[in-house]
Design a protein around this motif. Sequence first.
Motif, PDB file in Angstrom:
ATOM      1  N   SER A  69       0.838  -1.209   0.000  1.00 56.59           N
ATOM      2  CA  SER A  69       0.000   0.000   0.000  1.00 56.59           C
ATOM      3  C   SER A  69       0.870   1.255   0.000  1.00 56.59           C
ATOM      4  O   SER A  69       0.542   2.247  -0.658  1.00 56.59           O
ATOM      5  N   GLN A  70       1.979   1.202   0.695  1.00 55.02           N
ATOM      6  CA  GLN A  70       2.949   2.304   0.708  1.00 55.02           C
ATOM      7  C   GLN A  70       3.490   2.529  -0.707  1.00 55.02           C
ATOM      8  O   GLN A  70       3.598   3.664  -1.173  1.00 55.02           O
ATOM      9  N   VAL A  71       3.794   1.448  -1.432  1.00 52.71           N
ATOM     10  CA  VAL A  71       4.363   1.547  -2.771  1.00 52.71           C
ATOM     11  C   VAL A  71       3.319   2.045  -3.767  1.00 52.71           C
ATOM     12  O   VAL A  71       3.635   2.852  -4.648  1.00 52.71           O
ATOM     13  N   GLU A  72       2.081   1.585  -3.645  1.00 51.21           N
ATOM     14  CA  GLU A  72       1.018   2.022  -4.556  1.00 51.21           C
ATOM     15  C   GLU A  72       0.855   3.533  -4.515  1.00 51.21           C
ATOM     16  O   GLU A  72       0.686   4.173  -5.546  1.00 51.21           O
ATOM     17  N   GLN A  73       0.920   4.097  -3.326  1.00 46.37           N
ATOM     18  CA  GLN A  73       0.841   5.559  -3.182  1.00 46.37           C
ATOM     19  C   GLN A  73       2.021   6.236  -3.875  1.00 46.37           C
ATOM     20  O   GLN A  73       1.855   7.195  -4.615  1.00 46.37           O
ATOM     21  N   GLN A  74       3.220   5.715  -3.638  1.00 44.42           N
ATOM     22  CA  GLN A  74       4.427   6.317  -4.197  1.00 44.42           C
ATOM     23  C   GLN A  74       4.458   6.202  -5.716  1.00 44.42           C
ATOM     24  O   GLN A  74       4.943   7.099  -6.397  1.00 44.42           O
ATOM     25  N   ALA A  75       3.921   5.107  -6.260  1.00 47.06           N
ATOM     26  CA  ALA A  75       3.944   4.887  -7.709  1.00 47.06           C
ATOM     27  C   ALA A  75       3.159   5.967  -8.458  1.00 47.06           C
ATOM     28  O   ALA A  75       3.421   6.223  -9.631  1.00 47.06           O
ATOM     29  N   GLY A  76       2.224   6.628  -7.779  1.00 48.67           N
ATOM     30  CA  GLY A  76       1.510   7.736  -8.396  1.00 48.67           C
ATOM     31  C   GLY A  76       2.389   8.967  -8.567  1.00 48.67           C
ATOM     32  O   GLY A  76       2.154   9.794  -9.448  1.00 48.67           O
ATOM     33  N   GLU A  77       3.421   9.082  -7.746  1.00 47.14           N
ATOM     34  CA  GLU A  77       4.328  10.233  -7.810  1.00 47.14           C
ATOM     35  C   GLU A  77       5.586   9.949  -8.632  1.00 47.14           C
ATOM     36  O   GLU A  77       6.050  10.812  -9.367  1.00 47.14           O
ATOM     37  N   THR A  78       6.137   8.770  -8.464  1.00 43.81           N
ATOM     38  CA  THR A  78       7.317   8.356  -9.231  1.00 43.81           C
ATOM     39  C   THR A  78       6.954   7.042  -9.922  1.00 43.81           C
ATOM     40  O   THR A  78       6.855   6.019  -9.267  1.00 43.81           O
ATOM     41  N   PRO A  79       6.736   7.073 -11.227  1.00 39.81           N
ATOM     42  CA  PRO A  79       6.214   5.904 -11.935  1.00 39.81           C
ATOM     43  C   PRO A  79       7.060   4.635 -11.840  1.00 39.81           C
ATOM     44  O   PRO A  79       6.564   3.552 -12.069  1.00 39.81           O
ATOM     45  N   VAL A  80       8.343   4.751 -11.498  1.00 38.29           N
ATOM     46  CA  VAL A  80       9.185   3.567 -11.342  1.00 38.29           C
ATOM     47  C   VAL A  80       9.677   3.508  -9.905  1.00 38.29           C
ATOM     48  O   VAL A  80      10.248   4.477  -9.397  1.00 38.29           O
ATOM     49  N   CYS A  81       9.427   2.375  -9.260  1.00 39.74           N
ATOM     50  CA  CYS A  81       9.911   2.127  -7.900  1.00 39.74           C
ATOM     51  C   CYS A  81      10.804   0.890  -7.924  1.00 39.74           C
ATOM     52  O   CYS A  81      10.380  -0.178  -8.355  1.00 39.74           O
ATOM     53  N   TYR A  82      12.030   1.059  -7.502  1.00 41.45           N
ATOM     54  CA  TYR A  82      12.978  -0.052  -7.406  1.00 41.45           C
ATOM     55  C   TYR A  82      12.798  -0.738  -6.058  1.00 41.45           C
ATOM     56  O   TYR A  82      12.510  -0.088  -5.054  1.00 41.45           O
ATOM     57  N   PHE A  83      13.041  -2.044  -6.054  1.00 40.32           N
ATOM     58  CA  PHE A  83      13.100  -2.810  -4.813  1.00 40.32           C
ATOM     59  C   PHE A  83      14.504  -3.374  -4.707  1.00 40.32           C
ATOM     60  O   PHE A  83      14.908  -4.214  -5.514  1.00 40.32           O
ATOM     61  N   LEU A  84      15.255  -2.867  -3.750  1.00 41.76           N
ATOM     62  CA  LEU A  84      16.619  -3.318  -3.512  1.00 41.76           C
ATOM     63  C   LEU A  84      16.586  -4.239  -2.298  1.00 41.76           C
ATOM     64  O   LEU A  84      16.292  -3.793  -1.186  1.00 41.76           O
ATOM     65  N   PHE A  85      16.850  -5.509  -2.519  1.00 47.84           N
ATOM     66  CA  PHE A  85      16.799  -6.511  -1.458  1.00 47.84           C
ATOM     67  C   PHE A  85      18.176  -6.698  -0.861  1.00 47.84           C
ATOM     68  O   PHE A  85      19.135  -6.981  -1.580  1.00 47.84           O
ATOM     69  N   SER A  86      18.243  -6.566   0.450  1.00 47.57           N
ATOM     70  CA  SER A  86      19.483  -6.811   1.169  1.00 47.57           C
ATOM     71  C   SER A  86      19.641  -8.314   1.363  1.00 47.57           C
ATOM     72  O   SER A  86      18.660  -9.056   1.425  1.00 47.57           O
ATOM     73  N   ALA A  87      20.879  -8.769   1.463  1.00 45.85           N
ATOM     74  CA  ALA A  87      21.155 -10.192   1.629  1.00 45.85           C
ATOM     75  C   ALA A  87      20.417 -10.747   2.842  1.00 45.85           C
ATOM     76  O   ALA A  87      20.351 -10.111   3.894  1.00 45.85           O
ATOM     77  N   ALA A  88      19.861 -11.924   2.667  1.00 45.62           N
ATOM     78  CA  ALA A  88      19.162 -12.614   3.756  1.00 45.62           C
ATOM     79  C   ALA A  88      19.836 -13.960   3.975  1.00 45.62           C
ATOM     80  O   ALA A  88      20.253 -14.614   3.013  1.00 45.62           O
TER      81      ALA A  88
END
Length: 194
Positions: free
Chosen positions: A37-56
Amino acid sequence: MKAYAYVVGPGDAAWQTLFDMAGDLGFAGVSDYRGLSQVEQQAGETPVCYFLFSAATDLREIRPVAEAIRFSSSRAIRFSPMVYCAGDPSVETIMACINMGFDDIVALPQSKPKLRQRLARQIGHNMVFYETEGYFGPDRRNRVAALKPNPVITRVGGPFRRLEIVRNLLDGVSVLRDEFSNPTADVAAMQTLQ
């Protein structure tokens, strides 16, 4: 860069290092990932959202997040660049990330210019994505061709969808081509003709 970055993973030292590095790469903003839900809101402002995954230490910890992104009903989220960043990822980790639909796996440390260049590859180029019953992500077959063949992967599969996309910092994701194929139905049809 008019894109936003979400850093995903355990809030450990590796996560913090990745978060700090992302802040220096020129993104419009960087946040820790707290749900779609946080990302859906942001996608309206910046059309591309990267997901950078830290090592698990256990990839099962990040699988639900990767699946939520890749199987989201929102095109902006579903086609978002997902990048796994680790100190020295094993072949098993790389294969697991590929199977989860990651766009890239980056071995750290990387200089900021090199990392910026790797992330920029996700924008402005035609890319092919495949969707099957259990997979949605980029076509990575050419990247794993040199690895030992897996009999499970090389068998004739079921129906799949092939999508050609391009990510653009102004408009987000554009689907250029969307094709559906059912090889098992094609084989059955050919057998009835013989």
